[in-house]
Each structure stands twice: as structure tokens, then as C-alpha cells.
Scaffold this motif. Structure first.
Motif, mmCIF file in Angstrom:
data_model
loop_
_atom_site.group_PDB
_atom_site.id
_atom_site.type_symbol
_atom_site.label_atom_id
_atom_site.label_comp_id
_atom_site.label_asym_id
_atom_site.label_seq_id
_atom_site.Cartn_x
_atom_site.Cartn_y
_atom_site.Cartn_z
ATOM 1 N N TYR A 203 0.851 -1.184 0.000
ATOM 2 C CA TYR A 203 0.000 0.000 0.000
ATOM 3 C C TYR A 203 0.890 1.239 0.000
ATOM 4 N N HIS A 204 0.722 2.086 -1.002
ATOM 5 C CA HIS A 204 1.537 3.288 -1.143
ATOM 6 C C HIS A 204 0.822 4.447 -0.447
ATOM 7 N N ALA A 205 1.232 4.722 0.764
ATOM 8 C CA ALA A 205 0.550 5.709 1.581
ATOM 9 C C ALA A 205 0.969 7.132 1.212
ATOM 10 N N ASN A 206 0.007 8.025 1.226
ATOM 11 C CA ASN A 206 0.252 9.452 1.046
ATOM 12 C C ASN A 206 0.385 10.058 2.445
ATOM 13 N N TRP A 207 1.614 10.204 2.919
ATOM 14 C CA TRP A 207 1.830 10.627 4.301
ATOM 15 C C TRP A 207 1.432 12.080 4.525
ATOM 16 N N PHE A 208 1.481 12.906 3.497
ATOM 17 C CA PHE A 208 1.008 14.278 3.642
ATOM 18 C C PHE A 208 -0.491 14.283 3.944
ATOM 19 N N GLU A 209 -1.242 13.457 3.208
ATOM 20 C CA GLU A 209 -2.684 13.377 3.441
ATOM 21 C C GLU A 209 -2.978 12.754 4.796
ATOM 22 N N ILE A 210 -2.220 11.735 5.166
ATOM 23 C CA ILE A 210 -2.422 11.091 6.466
ATOM 24 C C ILE A 210 -2.212 12.095 7.595
ATOM 25 N N THR A 211 -1.174 12.922 7.483
ATOM 26 C CA THR A 211 -0.909 13.932 8.507
ATOM 27 C C THR A 211 -2.069 14.925 8.604
ATOM 28 N N SER A 212 -2.598 15.341 7.449
ATOM 29 C CA SER A 212 -3.736 16.258 7.435
ATOM 30 C C SER A 212 -4.957 15.639 8.099
ATOM 31 N N VAL A 213 -5.206 14.369 7.806
ATOM 32 C CA VAL A 213 -6.350 13.668 8.398
ATOM 33 C C VAL A 213 -6.143 13.468 9.892
ATOM 34 N N ARG A 214 -4.912 13.166 10.289
ATOM 35 C CA ARG A 214 -4.625 13.021 11.723
ATOM 36 C C ARG A 214 -4.922 14.316 12.469
ATOM 37 N N ASP A 215 -4.527 15.432 11.887
ATOM 38 C CA ASP A 215 -4.784 16.730 12.527
ATOM 39 C C ASP A 215 -6.282 16.987 12.654
ATOM 40 N N ARG A 216 -7.020 16.636 11.607
ATOM 41 C CA ARG A 216 -8.474 16.840 11.648
ATOM 42 C C ARG A 216 -9.115 15.950 12.719
ATOM 43 N N LEU A 217 -8.656 14.707 12.809
ATOM 44 C CA LEU A 217 -9.188 13.800 13.828
ATOM 45 C C LEU A 217 -8.871 14.297 15.237
ATOM 46 N N TRP A 218 -7.668 14.833 15.439
ATOM 47 C CA TRP A 218 -7.319 15.396 16.742
ATOM 48 C C TRP A 218 -8.237 16.571 17.076
ATOM 49 N N ASP A 219 -8.523 17.407 16.097
ATOM 50 C CA ASP A 219 -9.416 18.541 16.327
ATOM 51 C C ASP A 219 -10.794 18.054 16.783
ATOM 52 N N LEU A 220 -11.320 17.053 16.079
ATOM 53 C CA LEU A 220 -12.628 16.509 16.447
ATOM 54 C C LEU A 220 -12.588 15.889 17.835
ATOM 55 N N TYR A 221 -11.491 15.195 18.137
ATOM 56 C CA TYR A 221 -11.357 14.529 19.431
ATOM 57 C C TYR A 221 -11.339 15.555 20.572
ATOM 58 N N HIS A 222 -10.571 16.618 20.388
ATOM 59 C CA HIS A 222 -10.444 17.618 21.443
ATOM 60 C C HIS A 222 -11.739 18.420 21.628
#
Length: 229
Positions: A203-222
Motif C-alpha cells: 500500500y503506497h501511503a500518502n503521508w502528507f494526506e495522512i498527517t492532514s487527516v490526523r490533525d483533523r481527527l485530533w481537532d474533532l477529538y479535542h
């Protein structure tokens, strides 16, 4: 009728969770129903909220019928009542038939929940059962938060799963260690384990997109109540 907006999708998602919780069904079915809705609305115009409510109710009914067939009779009887007179059972069944044709009978979409569980099974075996359960619970919670957020409509489900898993592991690392917690041993290389897993799966991961999604998930979590526990 009032026009649709993003808040309509959020509201219907929250309503679906309440219905699913009432029947003690797996919350993953809400993600499946929202997948039907998003795919339908990407190719069809829905001009008013009544039609959107009917599409949403039919999508939930269809998702439950497909994945929890033992519940669909009870849910089917309840949905027209919950519409407050906007539609009857005949309307629900007619819309369900339209959905089946529009979706070309593709009723088993990949979900971040399923992907995450597969990935968790591939993590190092030295993690305690309690630790894995904690990570899994945070993962599923983050994914449930993402379902209601319009930001994730066009995000690949695998990306959401990877981001949720990385955030859950990071969250676990922040917890006080006890005798059964072995995260200290992979504190500096958990990212390596995930990355190696993805390489092994080709699986060829797009780490830039993953980082963006991680930030969004953290925002929702907080912003959620869970972050204060």
C-alpha cells in the motif's frame, strides 16, 4: 422545503447513531448507510430536505437489512414513525428499490472500522490485550467522529483508518504506564511498525494526506467529551 446544507448531513448522521444505539446494533452500520447516501448524492440531485430524509432513512434501512437482517423488521416499522408523517412504508420501500439500482447493488463498502481491525491484528504481539483494546476503542471512537464530518466524504477509508490508528497509539503513549503496558518499548518506533505493515501490504501511503487527516481527527477529538475523560 428548505435547501440542503452540510449541517443536514451531520444531523442525519447523529440521528442514525441514536436509532442504532436504540437497537444495540453495531455503529459501523451508520458508516455504511452514510456511504450509500454520499454515493447517491454524488450522482443525483436532491433538492429538498424531505427527499434527503427519505433517502437517509431508506439507506439506513437497507444497511441494516444487509448487515443486521435480524433487526430490519423492527427498524422498518420504526422509521416511518420517526419521519413525523413525511413518508409512509411504501415510500421507504420504493426509495430503497431506487437506491439498489443507483448503487448497482454494491452494498458492502470498505469501512475504516474493518480496515483498522485488520491492521491491529498485524501489530507486534508483545502488546497486552488491555493495551490493544484501549487502542481499538480510541480508533473506533475517532472513526465514528469522522463519519459525521463532511471533511472526510472524499477521503479514502484506508487513510482514515491509518490516521485513526496512529492517533490512538499516540494517545495511548500519553497515558500513565502500568506493569502491563508495553508501549514504552515501541514509543520511538510505532510509526515504523505501521509503515512497514503498509509496505508489506504493497500500500503506497500518502503521508502528507495522512498527517492532514490526523490533525483533523485530533481537532474533532479535542472538541468531543471523550477528550476530557
Amino acid at each position: 422545503s428548505k435547501q440542503l446544507n452540510i449541517s443536514c448531513r451531520t444531523s442525519i448522521c447523529e440521528w442514525m447513531y441514536r436509532v442504532i444505539d436504540h437497537f444495540s446494533a453495531d455503529r459501523e452500520v451508520v458508516h455504511i448507510a452514510l456511504s450509500y447516501i454520499d454515493r447517491i448524492l454524488s450522482t443525483n440531485i436532491c433538492a429538498d430536505r424531505r427527499t434527503f430524509k427519505l433517502i437517509s432513512s431508506a439507506s439506513l434501512h437497507l444497511a441494516i437489512k444487509t448487515h443486521f437482517p435480524h433487526l430490519w423488521h423492527d427498524v422498518g416499522r420504526l422509521l416511518p414513525e420517526l419521519s413525523r408523517g413525511d413518508f409512509a412504508m411504501g415510500d421507504l420501500l420504493a426509495m430503497e428499490n431506487e437506491l439498489l439500482h443507483s448503487l448497482t447493488w454494491l452494498l458492502n463498502p470498505p469501512t475504516p472500522q474493518a480496515i483498522t481491525m485488520h491492521m491491529l491484528s498485524l501489530l507486534p504481539r508483545n502488546l497486552s490485550r488491555t493495551t490493544l483494546e484501549n487502542v481499538a476503542n480510541i480508533c473506533l471512537y475517532l472513526i465514528e467522529l469522522s463519519v459525521a464530518d463532511y471533511f472526510f466524504v472524499t477521503t479514502k477509508k484506508a487513510i482514515v483508518a491509518i490516521a485513526a490508528l496512529l492517533n490512538a497509539i499516540e494517545n495511548q503513549e500519553r497515558q500513565p504506564l502500568d506493569g502491563n503496558n508495553t508501549f514504552a518499548s515501541i514509543h520511538h518506533d510505532y510509526h515504523f511498525h505501521i509503515e512497514k505493515m503498509l509496505v508489506d501490504m504493497d500500500y503506497h501511503a500518502n503521508w502528507f494526506e495522512i498527517t492532514s487527516v490526523r490533525d483533523r481527527l485530533w481537532d474533532l477529538y479535542h472538541q468531543s467529551n471523550e477528550s476530557t475523560l
